[in-house]
Design a protein around this motif. Structure first.
Motif, PDB file in Angstrom:
ATOM      1  N   ASP A 140      51.414  17.536 -24.467  1.00 61.15           N
ATOM      2  CA  ASP A 140      50.197  17.981 -23.784  1.00 61.15           C
ATOM      3  C   ASP A 140      50.462  18.417 -22.349  1.00 61.15           C
ATOM      4  O   ASP A 140      49.536  18.633 -21.569  1.00 61.15           O
ATOM      5  N   GLY A 141      51.760  18.541 -21.975  1.00 60.78           N
ATOM      6  CA  GLY A 141      52.082  19.007 -20.634  1.00 60.78           C
ATOM      7  C   GLY A 141      52.312  17.912 -19.617  1.00 60.78           C
ATOM      8  O   GLY A 141      52.506  18.199 -18.441  1.00 60.78           O
ATOM      9  N   ASN A 142      52.315  16.654 -20.053  1.00 62.18           N
ATOM     10  CA  ASN A 142      52.595  15.546 -19.151  1.00 62.18           C
ATOM     11  C   ASN A 142      54.056  15.137 -19.252  1.00 62.18           C
ATOM     12  O   ASN A 142      54.711  15.353 -20.275  1.00 62.18           O
ATOM     13  N   ILE A 143      54.550  14.524 -18.188  1.00 58.30           N
ATOM     14  CA  ILE A 143      55.919  14.030 -18.140  1.00 58.30           C
ATOM     15  C   ILE A 143      55.909  12.723 -17.363  1.00 58.30           C
ATOM     16  O   ILE A 143      55.146  12.571 -16.409  1.00 58.30           O
ATOM     17  N   ALA A 144      56.719  11.754 -17.795  1.00 57.50           N
ATOM     18  CA  ALA A 144      56.765  10.458 -17.108  1.00 57.50           C
ATOM     19  C   ALA A 144      58.197   9.945 -17.084  1.00 57.50           C
ATOM     20  O   ALA A 144      58.979  10.200 -18.005  1.00 57.50           O
ATOM     21  N   CYS A 145      58.543   9.232 -16.005  1.00 58.15           N
ATOM     22  CA  CYS A 145      59.871   8.648 -15.848  1.00 58.15           C
ATOM     23  C   CYS A 145      59.768   7.129 -15.879  1.00 58.15           C
ATOM     24  O   CYS A 145      58.826   6.550 -15.328  1.00 58.15           O
ATOM     25  N   PHE A 146      60.775   6.482 -16.504  1.00 60.96           N
ATOM     26  CA  PHE A 146      60.772   5.033 -16.680  1.00 60.96           C
ATOM     27  C   PHE A 146      62.141   4.462 -16.322  1.00 60.96           C
ATOM     28  O   PHE A 146      63.176   5.115 -16.523  1.00 60.96           O
ATOM     29  N   ASP A 147      62.133   3.228 -15.786  1.00 61.83           N
ATOM     30  CA  ASP A 147      63.403   2.571 -15.538  1.00 61.83           C
ATOM     31  C   ASP A 147      63.953   1.994 -16.833  1.00 61.83           C
ATOM     32  O   ASP A 147      63.338   2.134 -17.906  1.00 61.83           O
ATOM     33  N   ALA A 148      65.105   1.348 -16.759  1.00 62.06           N
ATOM     34  CA  ALA A 148      65.765   0.851 -17.968  1.00 62.06           C
ATOM     35  C   ALA A 148      64.927  -0.199 -18.695  1.00 62.06           C
ATOM     36  O   ALA A 148      65.088  -0.398 -19.904  1.00 62.06           O
ATOM     37  N   GLY A 149      64.012  -0.860 -17.989  1.00 55.66           N
ATOM     38  CA  GLY A 149      63.152  -1.863 -18.599  1.00 55.66           C
ATOM     39  C   GLY A 149      61.871  -1.296 -19.173  1.00 55.66           C
ATOM     40  O   GLY A 149      61.031  -2.041 -19.682  1.00 55.66           O
ATOM     41  N   GLY A 150      61.673   0.019 -19.080  1.00 58.99           N
ATOM     42  CA  GLY A 150      60.472   0.646 -19.611  1.00 58.99           C
ATOM     43  C   GLY A 150      59.314   0.684 -18.643  1.00 58.99           C
ATOM     44  O   GLY A 150      58.194   1.060 -19.023  1.00 58.99           O
ATOM     45  N   ASN A 151      59.538   0.327 -17.391  1.00 56.65           N
ATOM     46  CA  ASN A 151      58.470   0.365 -16.385  1.00 56.65           C
ATOM     47  C   ASN A 151      58.345   1.783 -15.834  1.00 56.65           C
ATOM     48  O   ASN A 151      59.342   2.394 -15.434  1.00 56.65           O
ATOM     49  N   GLN A 152      57.113   2.285 -15.800  1.00 52.67           N
ATOM     50  CA  GLN A 152      56.898   3.655 -15.334  1.00 52.67           C
ATOM     51  C   GLN A 152      57.172   3.764 -13.837  1.00 52.67           C
ATOM     52  O   GLN A 152      56.674   2.973 -13.044  1.00 52.67           O
ATOM     53  N   ILE A 153      57.966   4.766 -13.491  1.00 53.64           N
ATOM     54  CA  ILE A 153      58.282   5.021 -12.088  1.00 53.64           C
ATOM     55  C   ILE A 153      57.262   5.980 -11.497  1.00 53.64           C
ATOM     56  O   ILE A 153      56.727   5.766 -10.414  1.00 53.64           O
ATOM     57  N   ARG A 154      56.975   7.065 -12.221  1.00 57.06           N
ATOM     58  CA  ARG A 154      55.991   8.057 -11.795  1.00 57.06           C
ATOM     59  C   ARG A 154      55.722   8.984 -12.967  1.00 57.06           C
ATOM     60  O   ARG A 154      56.405   8.939 -13.988  1.00 57.06           O
ATOM     61  N   LYS A 155      54.708   9.836 -12.804  1.00 61.39           N
ATOM     62  CA  LYS A 155      54.400  10.809 -13.837  1.00 61.39           C
ATOM     63  C   LYS A 155      53.954  12.108 -13.193  1.00 61.39           C
ATOM     64  O   LYS A 155      53.646  12.148 -11.997  1.00 61.39           O
ATOM     65  N   GLY A 156      53.926  13.164 -13.992  1.00 66.24           N
ATOM     66  CA  GLY A 156      53.529  14.457 -13.463  1.00 66.24           C
ATOM     67  C   GLY A 156      53.204  15.423 -14.581  1.00 66.24           C
ATOM     68  O   GLY A 156      52.964  15.021 -15.720  1.00 66.24           O
ATOM     69  N   LYS A 157      53.195  16.704 -14.248  1.00 65.71           N
ATOM     70  CA  LYS A 157      52.872  17.768 -15.200  1.00 65.71           C
ATOM     71  C   LYS A 157      54.050  18.735 -15.294  1.00 65.71           C
ATOM     72  O   LYS A 157      54.839  18.867 -14.363  1.00 65.71           O
ATOM     73  N   TYR A 158      54.136  19.425 -16.439  1.00 65.29           N
ATOM     74  CA  TYR A 158      55.173  20.434 -16.577  1.00 65.29           C
ATOM     75  C   TYR A 158      54.653  21.615 -17.382  1.00 65.29           C
ATOM     76  O   TYR A 158      53.676  21.519 -18.134  1.00 65.29           O
ATOM     77  N   SER A 159      55.327  22.746 -17.226  1.00 62.08           N
ATOM     78  CA  SER A 159      55.084  23.930 -18.036  1.00 62.08           C
ATOM     79  C   SER A 159      56.377  24.730 -18.063  1.00 62.08           C
ATOM     80  O   SER A 159      57.277  24.509 -17.244  1.00 62.08           O
ATOM     81  N   VAL A 160      56.464  25.657 -19.005  1.00 64.28           N
ATOM     82  CA  VAL A 160      57.661  26.493 -19.129  1.00 64.28           C
ATOM     83  C   VAL A 160      57.228  27.948 -19.097  1.00 64.28           C
ATOM     84  O   VAL A 160      56.263  28.340 -19.749  1.00 64.28           O
ATOM     85  N   GLU A 161      57.947  28.747 -18.334  1.00 62.32           N
ATOM     86  CA  GLU A 161      57.645  30.172 -18.238  1.00 62.32           C
ATOM     87  C   GLU A 161      58.896  30.992 -18.552  1.00 62.32           C
ATOM     88  O   GLU A 161      60.023  30.572 -18.252  1.00 62.32           O
ATOM     89  N   GLY A 162      58.676  32.145 -19.183  1.00 60.87           N
ATOM     90  CA  GLY A 162      59.760  33.087 -19.399  1.00 60.87           C
ATOM     91  C   GLY A 162      60.820  32.632 -20.373  1.00 60.87           C
ATOM     92  O   GLY A 162      61.946  33.133 -20.351  1.00 60.87           O
ATOM     93  N   TRP A 163      60.467  31.687 -21.263  1.00 61.82           N
ATOM     94  CA  TRP A 163      61.466  31.165 -22.207  1.00 61.82           C
ATOM     95  C   TRP A 163      61.743  32.187 -23.299  1.00 61.82           C
ATOM     96  O   TRP A 163      60.841  32.720 -23.919  1.00 61.82           O
ATOM     97  N   ASP A 164      63.019  32.432 -23.528  1.00 61.89           N
ATOM     98  CA  ASP A 164      63.431  33.316 -24.600  1.00 61.89           C
ATOM     99  C   ASP A 164      64.232  32.548 -25.643  1.00 61.89           C
ATOM    100  O   ASP A 164      64.050  32.721 -26.838  1.00 61.89           O
TER     101      ASP A 164
END
Length: 359
Positions: free
Chosen positions: A211-235
């Protein structure tokens, strides 16, 4: 009277750009009725479609607006901001309703916030975009990535395989350095805080959602932060030339700091929001970043990630995938290391005889 009129002229250009003094009585209905859109089926805005995902808009009378949607948690997803005419897109994830609500907001001449909502019928894909399937498809939901230590660096004769570092751009002869994830805590001088967050661990993960979300986690599965992503010009096959060199397969755009260790090397804590995709398969993602206008002799930052969370895609690439012999199993044949594709070894492991034959 002419002089008096001059005294009444607004001196603040930001207020001039919002509207005329008559806007002090602007209503929500007036705002939305003066907001006109056209919908297109393609991101080049060439083919109009009643259910298009790509919008152009105008405001009448002209006024600066912000257009946004609300997610399930009530957070704003800003589609466009700070313009009176422009473009935005609404591409719902699979399974969402085709009728989508979006919101328009502006300020009247007195600085009061005026907002209204509109609905539009848009196309909802039944399948994910191919590039999103590679980034986020784990049974069409999410995909987990972690550090991939596969970028080589010759450290005075010792080959080091790393996940983050720098290399010559497009390519060039710039400085090269490749850092394994386990040593990223020694690179905190490149971060914006100098403090370890857990993303420097080899087992830290980064999850792309479809759905366009992205999240980062440490080795224990604790969320560090989250954000949004999209891709442009992909071939996926043709590389865009940069500095005369075939280089980028597309652009990954994120909110700042969304990926693991998101820092430009030697950038004073800079967190890029636009990355060139150098490689993207079902199990490998390599990104690079260089400032606009960087020449071939200059420095670029790279990130290398791997994923094993989508086994079916790794085997089939969502359809068919060609395989051939891979000579990467070592066998010590009386002091000579042979890399082979077929043979035997000790089980689980064990001390059984080992033999490795190349193809």
């Amino acid at each position: 009277m002419v002089a008096a009129l001059g005294l009444l002229t607004a001196c603040d250009p930001s207020k001039d750009s919002i509207g005329m003094p008559g806007d002090s009585g602007l209503t929500s209905d007036q705002l939305t009725s003066g907001f006109t859109v056209k919908q297109y089926s393609d991101e080049t805005y060439t083919t109009e479609a009643a259910d298009g995902n790509y919008f152009t808009f105008t405001t009448s009378p002209s006024r600066v607006v912000t257009v946004y949607q609300l997610d399930d948690e009530g957070n704003r997803n800003v589609l466009v901001s700070g313009v009176a005419n422009g473009k935005f897109k609404i591409v719902p994830k699979r399974g969402n309703p085709s009728e989508q609500t979006y919101y328009i907001e502006t300020k009247d001449f007195n600085g009061n916030t005026i907002s209204g909502s509109k609905t539009a019928t848009v196309f909802v894909p039944s399948e994910l975009d191919p590039v999103v399937r590679l980034l986020a498809s784990d049974a069409y939901g999410s995909k987990t990535w972690t550090w991939g230590e596969n970028i080589p660096w010759d450290n005075n004769g010792t080959i080091v395989l790393g996940s983050w570092g720098n290399f010559g751009y497009t390519p060039g002869s710039g400085d090269t350095f490749s850092c394994p994830a386990a040593e990223l805590t020694g690179q905190l001088n490149h971060s914006d805080t100098g403090v370890a967050t857990g993303e420097e661990d080899p087992k830290a993960t980064m999850v792309f959602y479809d759905d366009g979300n992205i999240a980062c986690f440490d080795a224990g599965g604790n969320q560090i932060r989250k954000g949004k992503y999209s891709v442009e010009g992909w071939d996926g096959s043709t590389r865009k030339e940069v500095n005369g060199t075939p280089w980028s397969l597309g652009t990954l755009k994120t909110t700042a700091g969304s990926i693991l260790f998101p820092f430009k090397i030697n950038g004073g804590g800079t967190k890029p929001e636009s990355f060139e995709i150098l490689k993207l398969t079902s199990d490998q993602l390599i990104l690079s970043y260089a400032d606009a206008g960087t020449g071939s002799w200059s420095e670029a930052t790279f990130w290398s990630f791997v994923s094993s969370s989508d086994g079916e895609a790794m085997l089939t690439d969502f359809g068919t995938k060609e395989w051939t012999w891979g000579e990467n199993i070592p066998w010590d044949n009386n002091g000579t290391i042979v890399l082979g594709s077929w043979g035997n070894f000790g089980y689980t492991p064990g001390s059984g005889d080992t033999f490795c034959s190349n193809r």
